[in-house]
Design an enzyme around this catalytic site. Structure first.
Site, PDB file in Angstrom:
ATOM      1  N   HIS A   1      -6.079 -15.092   9.016  1.00  0.00           N
ATOM      2  CA  HIS A   1      -4.815 -14.452   9.215  1.00  0.00           C
ATOM      3  C   HIS A   1      -4.770 -13.391  10.110  1.00  0.00           C
ATOM      4  CE1 HIS A   1      -3.390 -16.824   5.828  1.00  0.00           C
ATOM      5  NE2 HIS A   1      -4.367 -16.603   5.095  1.00  0.00           N
TER       6      HIS A   1
ATOM      7  N   PRO B   1       0.734  -1.271   0.076  1.00  0.00           N
ATOM      8  CA  PRO B   1      -0.216   0.024   0.188  1.00  0.00           C
ATOM      9  C   PRO B   1       0.863   1.249  -0.283  1.00  0.00           C
ATOM     10  CG  PRO B   1      -0.953  -1.638   1.571  1.00  0.00           C
ATOM     11  CD  PRO B   1       0.354  -2.065   1.024  1.00  0.00           C
ATOM     12  N   GLU B   2       0.421   2.303  -0.907  1.00  0.00           N
ATOM     13  CA  GLU B   2       1.214   3.534  -0.944  1.00  0.00           C
ATOM     14  C   GLU B   2       0.162   4.648  -0.224  1.00  0.00           C
ATOM     15  OE1 GLU B   2       2.579   4.308  -4.913  1.00  0.00           O
ATOM     16  OE2 GLU B   2       2.913   2.186  -5.331  1.00  0.00           O
TER      17      GLU B   2
ATOM     18  N   ARG C   1      20.939  14.597  -5.842  1.00  0.00           N
ATOM     19  CA  ARG C   1      20.985  13.008  -5.904  1.00  0.00           C
ATOM     20  C   ARG C   1      21.539  12.445  -6.750  1.00  0.00           C
ATOM     21  NH1 ARG C   1      19.095  13.132  -1.279  1.00  0.00           N
ATOM     22  NH2 ARG C   1      17.438  12.011  -0.199  1.00  0.00           N
TER      23      ARG C   1
ATOM     24  N   ARG D   1       0.655 -12.304   4.977  1.00  0.00           N
ATOM     25  CA  ARG D   1       2.129 -12.657   4.569  1.00  0.00           C
ATOM     26  C   ARG D   1       2.872 -12.412   5.852  1.00  0.00           C
ATOM     27  NH1 ARG D   1       2.428 -10.028  -1.676  1.00  0.00           N
ATOM     28  NH2 ARG D   1       0.938 -11.469  -2.322  1.00  0.00           N
TER      29      ARG D   1
END
Length: 293
Positions: free
Chosen positions: A100, A2-3, A166, A120
């Site tokens: 889960h 998820p972002e 950068r 997971r």
């Protein structure tokens, strides 16, 4: 994983259903879910009030108060990182146990309980002290995380300077959470498509106007995704009510290999990038000769 938009959708749900409630009891059903916590999580939470629901980038936290006092400044917070498949669900305490389920939390008002489900088991919960962060107090373990582009604390001018220094590819820079937080693979590809930038464009070649255009694209795609509940490709990401987002229907390039670009019609290309994939339009986003990995 998820972002920012997906995590923000969850934060808003927690703010509506959990903030202001006092924990009666917590139960840990799988030790990996609290592997980074120092101490006994149920004991650390019992009798404490979840003051609010906060977020920076992909991290969520619930500031903790002792009792129900609203005057006390929270000195600790419950951090939640969803990992690849973590879900924070607000459900009836009598509802069936999820396959889960890793942690569950009941409240003194006897209403809906909070459950952390993680197929997971890459996500985790932990209690940590609050500290001064970049622009506002944050939990100590995430003090190094940069402000995200939807925060008031985000400084566009500072970002432009640091980005150019950068000397890397623009997508690699966008995924650097110490530079800008909350942007992941999906929304990086979508923002770069909107800004007509190839993912390997060297950061030092970007002008200030082009960086401003890119930031506007990042904010626009994330705001639109928020309005549609985020992006769900499977049942692993859901909001606190168990509902999936549907922004995947609006994606311009991500996951659309060989499909026509929504702007020019050229077939979308997929390229290998950092053990994952990058999607772009070969016509709208030509690869630069001086490309950086």
């Amino acid at each position: 994983m998820p972002e920012l938009p997906e995590v923000e959708v969850v934060r808003r749900g927690l703010e509506s259903w959990v903030a202001g409630r006092t924990v009666a009891a917590a139960e840990v059903l799988h030790p990996r879910a609290v592997r980074r916590n120092v101490g006994d999580l149920p004991a650390q939470l019992k009798g404490r009030t979840l003051a609010s629901a906060e977020r920076r980038g992909k991290y969520l936290w619930l500031p903790l108060r002792d009792g129900a006092s609203v005057e006390e400044e929270p000195g600790e917070a419950l951090i939640a990182h969803l990992g690849m498949s973590g879900q924070l669900l607000v459900v009836d305490p009598l509802s069936p146990i999820e396959k889960h389920l890793r942690v569950r939390m009941g409240f003194t008002d006897g209403g809906l309980e909070l459950r952390f489900v993680d197929q997971r088991t890459f996500g985790h919960l932990l209690v940590a002290p609050m500290t001064a962060g970049r622009g506002r107090p944050v939990p100590e373990p995430i003090a190094h995380i940069a402000a995200d582009p939807l925060e008031d604390a985000f400084d566009d001018a500072e970002f432009a300077v640091r980005l150019r220094l950068r000397r890397t590819g623009i997508k690699r820079a966008l995924l650097d959470q110490s530079l800008i937080s909350g942007v992941g693979n999906i929304y990086a590809d979508e923002a770069l498509w909107r800004a007509r930038l190839h993912w390997a464009r060297p950061t030092e070649t970007l002008t200030r106007p082009k960086i401003a255009e890119l930031l506007a694209a990042v904010r626009a795609v994330m705001t639109e995704a928020l309005g549609q509940g985020g992006t769900s490709f499977d049942s692993l990401y859901v909001n606190v009510n168990g509902e999936s987002g549907y922004f995947d229907r609006s994606l311009a390039v991500y996951g659309r290999r060989d499909e026509p670009c929504r702007r020019c019609g050229a077939p979308v290309r997929r390229e290998a990038f950092m053990n994952r994939s990058s999607y772009s339009c070969p016509k709208c986003q030509p690869r630069p000769r001086n490309a950086r990995p």
